[in-house]
Enzyme design. Structure first.
Site, short mmCIF file in Angstrom:
data_model
loop_
_atom_site.label_atom_id
_atom_site.label_comp_id
_atom_site.label_asym_id
_atom_site.label_seq_id
_atom_site.Cartn_x
_atom_site.Cartn_y
_atom_site.Cartn_z
N TYR A 1 0.84 -1.21 0.00
CA TYR A 1 0.00 0.00 0.00
C TYR A 1 0.87 1.25 0.00
O TYR A 1 0.72 2.15 -0.86
CB TYR A 1 -0.93 -0.02 1.22
CG TYR A 1 -1.52 1.33 1.53
CD1 TYR A 1 -2.50 1.89 0.72
CD2 TYR A 1 -1.10 2.05 2.64
CE1 TYR A 1 -3.03 3.15 1.00
CE2 TYR A 1 -1.62 3.30 2.94
CZ TYR A 1 -2.59 3.84 2.11
OH TYR A 1 -3.11 5.08 2.39
N ARG A 61 1.46 -7.51 13.59
CA ARG A 61 1.29 -8.05 12.24
C ARG A 61 2.35 -7.51 11.29
O ARG A 61 2.84 -6.40 11.48
CB ARG A 61 -0.09 -7.64 11.68
CG ARG A 61 -1.24 -8.18 12.48
CD ARG A 61 -2.53 -7.53 12.03
NE ARG A 61 -2.48 -6.08 12.14
CZ ARG A 61 -3.46 -5.26 11.76
NH1 ARG A 61 -4.55 -5.76 11.24
NH2 ARG A 61 -3.35 -3.96 11.91
N GLY A 114 3.93 -5.56 8.28
CA GLY A 114 3.47 -4.31 7.64
C GLY A 114 3.09 -3.24 8.64
O GLY A 114 2.95 -2.07 8.30
P1 NAD Z 1 -12.08 5.03 2.10
O1 NAD Z 1 -11.91 3.60 1.74
O2 NAD Z 1 -13.17 5.40 3.05
O3 NAD Z 1 -12.26 5.90 0.81
C1 NAD Z 1 -11.76 5.53 -0.45
C2 NAD Z 1 -12.82 5.82 -1.48
O4 NAD Z 1 -12.27 5.51 -2.75
C3 NAD Z 1 -14.08 4.99 -1.29
O5 NAD Z 1 -15.22 5.80 -1.43
C4 NAD Z 1 -14.00 3.96 -2.42
O6 NAD Z 1 -15.27 3.54 -2.86
C5 NAD Z 1 -13.22 4.73 -3.46
N1 NAD Z 1 -12.48 3.86 -4.37
C6 NAD Z 1 -11.69 2.80 -4.04
N2 NAD Z 1 -11.20 2.24 -5.14
C7 NAD Z 1 -11.68 2.97 -6.19
C8 NAD Z 1 -11.51 2.89 -7.59
N3 NAD Z 1 -10.76 1.94 -8.16
N4 NAD Z 1 -12.14 3.79 -8.36
C9 NAD Z 1 -12.92 4.75 -7.81
N5 NAD Z 1 -13.12 4.87 -6.49
C10 NAD Z 1 -12.49 3.99 -5.70
O7 NAD Z 1 -10.65 5.51 2.64
P2 NAD Z 1 -10.23 6.86 3.38
O8 NAD Z 1 -9.71 6.49 4.71
O9 NAD Z 1 -11.28 7.91 3.24
O10 NAD Z 1 -8.96 7.26 2.51
C11 NAD Z 1 -8.99 8.30 1.53
C12 NAD Z 1 -7.58 8.53 1.01
O11 NAD Z 1 -6.73 8.96 2.08
C13 NAD Z 1 -6.93 7.29 0.42
O12 NAD Z 1 -6.19 7.68 -0.72
C14 NAD Z 1 -6.00 6.81 1.51
O13 NAD Z 1 -4.91 6.11 0.98
C15 NAD Z 1 -5.58 8.14 2.12
N6 NAD Z 1 -5.11 8.02 3.50
C16 NAD Z 1 -5.97 7.66 4.49
C17 NAD Z 1 -5.52 7.58 5.79
C18 NAD Z 1 -6.43 7.20 6.93
O14 NAD Z 1 -5.96 7.18 8.06
N7 NAD Z 1 -7.70 6.92 6.70
C19 NAD Z 1 -4.18 7.85 6.08
C20 NAD Z 1 -3.33 8.20 5.05
C21 NAD Z 1 -3.81 8.31 3.76
#
Ligand code: NAD
Length: 306
Positions: free
Chosen positions: A141, A265, A267
């Protein structure tokens, strides 16, 4: 009025960003295939386009809409899932990001703001990590996010596309699902709601930089007219142990929580805390929630959402 596309705008962080953009009067389009997101999270003032970011349809949509800015948050965001299916992870996070970049180029989009992660530093042992510290991902990831960053920087160099890369700490808050990266708060509040024991991998003394989702949204909004060609941390600069989270939740709920400790775990990162002086100095952004106020809002949401 600006026109914005939020990829992943039906997800946890993206849906809050869509709310803020809609409140600011922007024309907002959501590009999301709903694989982990929910259409019910999408603000009524925004238009939902249900496509995968790596698809031709998604690219054509962007070229047709010609937004001023794309906030690219759609991702396979689950660290453990990335270890099981690295090719799928790369498909969404690497090829999906590349597809968005090509769409920006064809559609004359001015700027892309990218959701990256503190995970790019891997298990770097440093009290407070700075943006130019060495990167060394320890999950597919984080590797795929780093690849996304590198493509973005090269697209700027070759074609002049403006960008801001935001490396988030562990984001938490309302609408977070009990899985995915940084999902420990959501997992714990879910177990609390179901009256089940909390499971901790490791001794619970591992630390994270927990940042409330509304602070992450304000950091994204701050990138609209500034911060071009920069990479910023979005974190509090304060490490919080997982055991502290448990104690805070006990305080909020007024109950004593049962906890089981399992081996760590692969990762998983031991300590992570982000130096946030660069974003404070450049974008005049400050975290406005500490762990107590952020958890209170999250807990109230979970209690009301039954
Ligand atoms: P989330 O899973 O709630 O949101 C991701 C969204 O992307 C979902 O609505 C999903 O349906 C959509 N999605 C996934 N694959 C897709 C695809 N192939 N095409 C179109 N849409 C797609 O996750 P989140 O926690 O809201 O994360 C949002 C972003 O922030 C991500 O890029 C994640 O890597 C990044 N991020 C999150 C965190 C955290 O702590 N939550 C930390 C660092 C970075």
């Amino acid at each position: 009025m600006i026109k914005a596309i939020v990829t992943g705008g039906a997800g946890f962080i993206g849906s809050h960003l869509v709310d803020a953009l809609a409140d600011s009067g922007a024309e907002v389009h959501v590009l999301d295939n709903l694989c982990t997101g929910h259409s019910s999270y999408v603000n009524k003032q925004a238009t939902l386009h249900r496509h995968a970011v790596e698809s031709l349809e998604a690219k054509e949509l962007i070229v047709r809409l010609r937004p001023d800015v794309i906030f690219h948050l759609a991702a396979q965001a689950d660290v453990q899932q990335s270890l099981k299916t690295p090719a799928y992870d790369a498909q969404v996070n690497v090829l999906g990001t590349l597809n968005m970049l090509e769409a920006c180029r064809e559609g004359g989009v001015r700027k892309l703001v990218f959701a990256s992660t503190s995970g790019v530093y891997g298990d770097l042992q440093k009290e407070r990590i700075e943006e130019d510290d060495p990167v060394a991902p320890i999950s597919f990831y984080a590797l795929s996010k780093l690849a996304g960053e590198l493509y973005i920087r090269l697209f700027h160099r070759l074609f002049g596309l403006s960008y801001t890369i935001l490396r988030y700490g562990n984001v938490y808050g309302p609408r977070q699902q009990a899985k995915g990266e940084g999902g420990v708060v959501a997992l714990f509040t879910d177990k609390l709601r179901l009256n089940q024991p909390l499971r901790i991998y490791g001794d619970g003394e591992q630390t994270r930089d927990f940042i409330f989702v509304k602070d992450v949204v304000r950091a994204n909004m701050a990138c609209i007219g500034q911060g071009d060609q920069q990479t910023f941390h979005v974190g509090t600069g304060r490490p919080v142990t997982v055991n502290t989270l448990v104690r805070e939740l006990e305080r909020l709920s007024g109950t004593s929580l049962a906890v089981t400790y399992d081996p760590p775990r692969p990762g998983d990162i031991r300590h992570s805390c982000l130096d946030n002086r660069k974003i404070i100095g450049t974008l005049s952004w400050q975290p406005s929630y500490d762990i107590a106020s952020g958890l209170r809002e999250t807990y109230d949401y979970v209690k009301s959402d039954v």
